[in-house]
Write a protein that holds these residues in place. Structure first.
Motif, PDB file in Angstrom:
ATOM      1  N   TYR A   1      73.122   0.459  -2.793  1.00  0.00           N
ATOM      2  CA  TYR A   1      74.521   0.059  -2.761  1.00  0.00           C
ATOM      3  C   TYR A   1      74.727  -1.260  -2.019  1.00  0.00           C
ATOM      4  O   TYR A   1      75.859  -1.672  -1.808  1.00  0.00           O
ATOM      5  N   HIS A   2      73.669  -1.900  -1.611  1.00  0.00           N
ATOM      6  CA  HIS A   2      73.704  -3.163  -0.870  1.00  0.00           C
ATOM      7  C   HIS A   2      74.549  -3.036   0.397  1.00  0.00           C
ATOM      8  O   HIS A   2      75.334  -3.914   0.744  1.00  0.00           O
ATOM      9  N   ASP A   3      74.376  -1.914   1.081  1.00  0.00           N
ATOM     10  CA  ASP A   3      75.076  -1.668   2.344  1.00  0.00           C
ATOM     11  C   ASP A   3      74.350  -2.430   3.445  1.00  0.00           C
ATOM     12  O   ASP A   3      73.119  -2.441   3.503  1.00  0.00           O
ATOM     13  N   VAL A   4      75.101  -3.064   4.330  1.00  0.00           N
ATOM     14  CA  VAL A   4      74.479  -3.871   5.370  1.00  0.00           C
ATOM     15  C   VAL A   4      74.019  -3.042   6.558  1.00  0.00           C
ATOM     16  O   VAL A   4      73.119  -3.448   7.289  1.00  0.00           O
ATOM     17  N   ASN A   5      74.604  -1.875   6.759  1.00  0.00           N
ATOM     18  CA  ASN A   5      74.249  -1.048   7.902  1.00  0.00           C
ATOM     19  C   ASN A   5      73.392   0.127   7.444  1.00  0.00           C
ATOM     20  O   ASN A   5      73.910   1.195   7.087  1.00  0.00           O
ATOM     21  N   ILE A   6      72.092  -0.049   7.475  1.00  0.00           N
ATOM     22  CA  ILE A   6      71.154   0.968   7.009  1.00  0.00           C
ATOM     23  C   ILE A   6      71.029   2.093   8.033  1.00  0.00           C
ATOM     24  O   ILE A   6      70.784   3.240   7.676  1.00  0.00           O
ATOM     25  N   VAL A   7      71.233   1.790   9.300  1.00  0.00           N
ATOM     26  CA  VAL A   7      71.115   2.804  10.353  1.00  0.00           C
ATOM     27  C   VAL A   7      72.179   3.890  10.173  1.00  0.00           C
ATOM     28  O   VAL A   7      71.883   5.082  10.306  1.00  0.00           O
ATOM     29  N   LYS A   8      73.408   3.489   9.842  1.00  0.00           N
ATOM     30  CA  LYS A   8      74.462   4.476   9.609  1.00  0.00           C
ATOM     31  C   LYS A   8      74.119   5.373   8.424  1.00  0.00           C
ATOM     32  O   LYS A   8      74.380   6.575   8.452  1.00  0.00           O
ATOM     33  N   ALA A   9      73.551   4.800   7.376  1.00  0.00           N
ATOM     34  CA  ALA A   9      73.159   5.593   6.209  1.00  0.00           C
ATOM     35  C   ALA A   9      72.021   6.544   6.563  1.00  0.00           C
ATOM     36  O   ALA A   9      71.975   7.673   6.062  1.00  0.00           O
ATOM     37  N   GLY A  10      71.112   6.118   7.422  1.00  0.00           N
ATOM     38  CA  GLY A  10      70.043   7.004   7.875  1.00  0.00           C
ATOM     39  C   GLY A  10      70.569   8.169   8.695  1.00  0.00           C
ATOM     40  O   GLY A  10      70.117   9.307   8.543  1.00  0.00           O
ATOM     41  N   ILE A  11      71.548   7.896   9.550  1.00  0.00           N
ATOM     42  CA  ILE A  11      72.163   8.967  10.345  1.00  0.00           C
ATOM     43  C   ILE A  11      72.907   9.936   9.425  1.00  0.00           C
ATOM     44  O   ILE A  11      72.824  11.154   9.591  1.00  0.00           O
ATOM     45  N   ALA A  12      73.628   9.397   8.449  1.00  0.00           N
ATOM     46  CA  ALA A  12      74.331  10.258   7.489  1.00  0.00           C
ATOM     47  C   ALA A  12      73.335  11.091   6.698  1.00  0.00           C
ATOM     48  O   ALA A  12      73.567  12.278   6.440  1.00  0.00           O
ATOM     49  N   GLY A  13      72.212  10.499   6.301  1.00  0.00           N
ATOM     50  CA  GLY A  13      71.172  11.242   5.598  1.00  0.00           C
ATOM     51  C   GLY A  13      70.579  12.346   6.451  1.00  0.00           C
ATOM     52  O   GLY A  13      70.291  13.437   5.957  1.00  0.00           O
ATOM     53  N   PHE A  14      70.411  12.067   7.736  1.00  0.00           N
ATOM     54  CA  PHE A  14      69.921  13.084   8.665  1.00  0.00           C
ATOM     55  C   PHE A  14      70.883  14.264   8.736  1.00  0.00           C
ATOM     56  O   PHE A  14      70.470  15.423   8.685  1.00  0.00           O
ATOM     57  N   LEU A  15      72.176  13.976   8.835  1.00  0.00           N
ATOM     58  CA  LEU A  15      73.182  15.034   8.908  1.00  0.00           C
ATOM     59  C   LEU A  15      73.273  15.811   7.597  1.00  0.00           C
ATOM     60  O   LEU A  15      73.388  17.035   7.596  1.00  0.00           O
ATOM     61  N   VAL A  16      73.209  15.106   6.477  1.00  0.00           N
ATOM     62  CA  VAL A  16      73.254  15.774   5.175  1.00  0.00           C
ATOM     63  C   VAL A  16      72.002  16.606   4.968  1.00  0.00           C
ATOM     64  O   VAL A  16      72.057  17.711   4.417  1.00  0.00           O
ATOM     65  N   GLY A  17      70.859  16.131   5.420  1.00  0.00           N
ATOM     66  CA  GLY A  17      69.618  16.906   5.326  1.00  0.00           C
ATOM     67  C   GLY A  17      69.703  18.196   6.111  1.00  0.00           C
ATOM     68  O   GLY A  17      69.259  19.251   5.650  1.00  0.00           O
ATOM     69  N   GLY A  18      70.295  18.141   7.277  1.00  0.00           N
ATOM     70  CA  GLY A  18      70.502  19.363   8.054  1.00  0.00           C
ATOM     71  C   GLY A  18      71.479  20.299   7.388  1.00  0.00           C
ATOM     72  O   GLY A  18      71.315  21.519   7.410  1.00  0.00           O
ATOM     73  N   TRP A  19      72.477  19.736   6.737  1.00  0.00           N
ATOM     74  CA  TRP A  19      73.456  20.544   6.031  1.00  0.00           C
ATOM     75  C   TRP A  19      72.827  21.231   4.821  1.00  0.00           C
ATOM     76  O   TRP A  19      73.074  22.405   4.579  1.00  0.00           O
ATOM     77  N   THR A  20      71.998  20.512   4.077  1.00  0.00           N
ATOM     78  CA  THR A  20      71.397  21.114   2.885  1.00  0.00           C
ATOM     79  C   THR A  20      70.355  22.159   3.234  1.00  0.00           C
ATOM     80  O   THR A  20      70.135  23.087   2.466  1.00  0.00           O
ATOM     81  N   SER A  21      69.706  22.044   4.381  1.00  0.00           N
ATOM     82  CA  SER A  21      68.743  23.082   4.753  1.00  0.00           C
ATOM     83  C   SER A  21      69.446  24.393   5.056  1.00  0.00           C
ATOM     84  O   SER A  21      68.938  25.465   4.764  1.00  0.00           O
ATOM     85  N   GLY A  22      70.635  24.336   5.598  1.00  0.00           N
ATOM     86  CA  GLY A  22      71.424  25.540   5.797  1.00  0.00           C
ATOM     87  C   GLY A  22      72.049  26.033   4.512  1.00  0.00           C
ATOM     88  O   GLY A  22      72.325  27.217   4.348  1.00  0.00           O
ATOM     89  N   LEU A  23      72.248  25.134   3.570  1.00  0.00           N
ATOM     90  CA  LEU A  23      72.839  25.498   2.291  1.00  0.00           C
ATOM     91  C   LEU A  23      71.921  26.424   1.502  1.00  0.00           C
ATOM     92  O   LEU A  23      72.381  27.319   0.808  1.00  0.00           O
ATOM     93  N   PHE A  24      70.602  26.228   1.630  1.00  0.00           N
ATOM     94  CA  PHE A  24      69.649  27.108   0.933  1.00  0.00           C
ATOM     95  C   PHE A  24      69.847  28.556   1.358  1.00  0.00           C
ATOM     96  O   PHE A  24      69.921  29.452   0.532  1.00  0.00           O
ATOM     97  N   THR A  25      69.932  28.784   2.646  1.00  0.00           N
ATOM     98  CA  THR A  25      70.080  30.135   3.158  1.00  0.00           C
ATOM     99  C   THR A  25      71.389  30.758   2.696  1.00  0.00           C
ATOM    100  O   THR A  25      71.430  31.923   2.312  1.00  0.00           O
TER     101      THR A  25
END
Length: 122
Positions: free
Chosen positions: A58-82
């Motif tokens: 998406y040509h986003d300039v702040n990659i760190v924010k996207a990484g943090i969001a990915g970390f949070l979404v990854g934690g959310w999806t791991s709970g979603l399986f259960t």
């Protein structure tokens, strides 16, 4: 997911793309022989990777924010399986320890120890 949007890390389309990709990849990894105890950590790592890839796409300039969001979404999806697996009856209940004929208390016996092998050390 509203929490991630309220933190102003990424927009809604990036968030949805990260969530779908993270869920699909993590569910594919879950089919392997990896222990389920490691799946939340793997899901968070996949989320960080997908977050960075989506930010670059998406040509986003702040990659760190996207990484943090990915970390949070990854934690959310791991709970979603259960949650999904439990809602659709994916867990098997093992009732071998209880006697189905009686509804009384379950008898518990002490384990038998071989004193030659199992010794207690003080």
């Amino acid at each position: 997911m509203d929490i991630i949007q309220n933190l102003n890390l990424i927009n809604a389309s990036e968030l949805l793309l990260i969530a779908i990709c993270c869920y699909v990849l993590t569910s594919g990894i879950k089919k392997t022989r990896i222990k389920n105890a490691y799946m939340p950590f793997i899901s968070m790592a996949v989320g960080i990777l997908i977050g960075v890839i989506v930010a670059l796409a998406y040509h986003d300039v702040n990659i760190v924010k996207a990484g943090i969001a990915g970390f949070l979404v990854g934690g959310w999806t791991s709970g979603l399986f259960t949650g999904i697996k439990g809602a659709f009856g994916g867990y098997e209940v093992d009732n071998k320890t209880s006697n189905s004929k009686s509804s009384g208390p379950v008898e518990v016996s002490t384990p038998k120890y071989d004193t030659k092998i199992n010794t207690r050390r003080n």
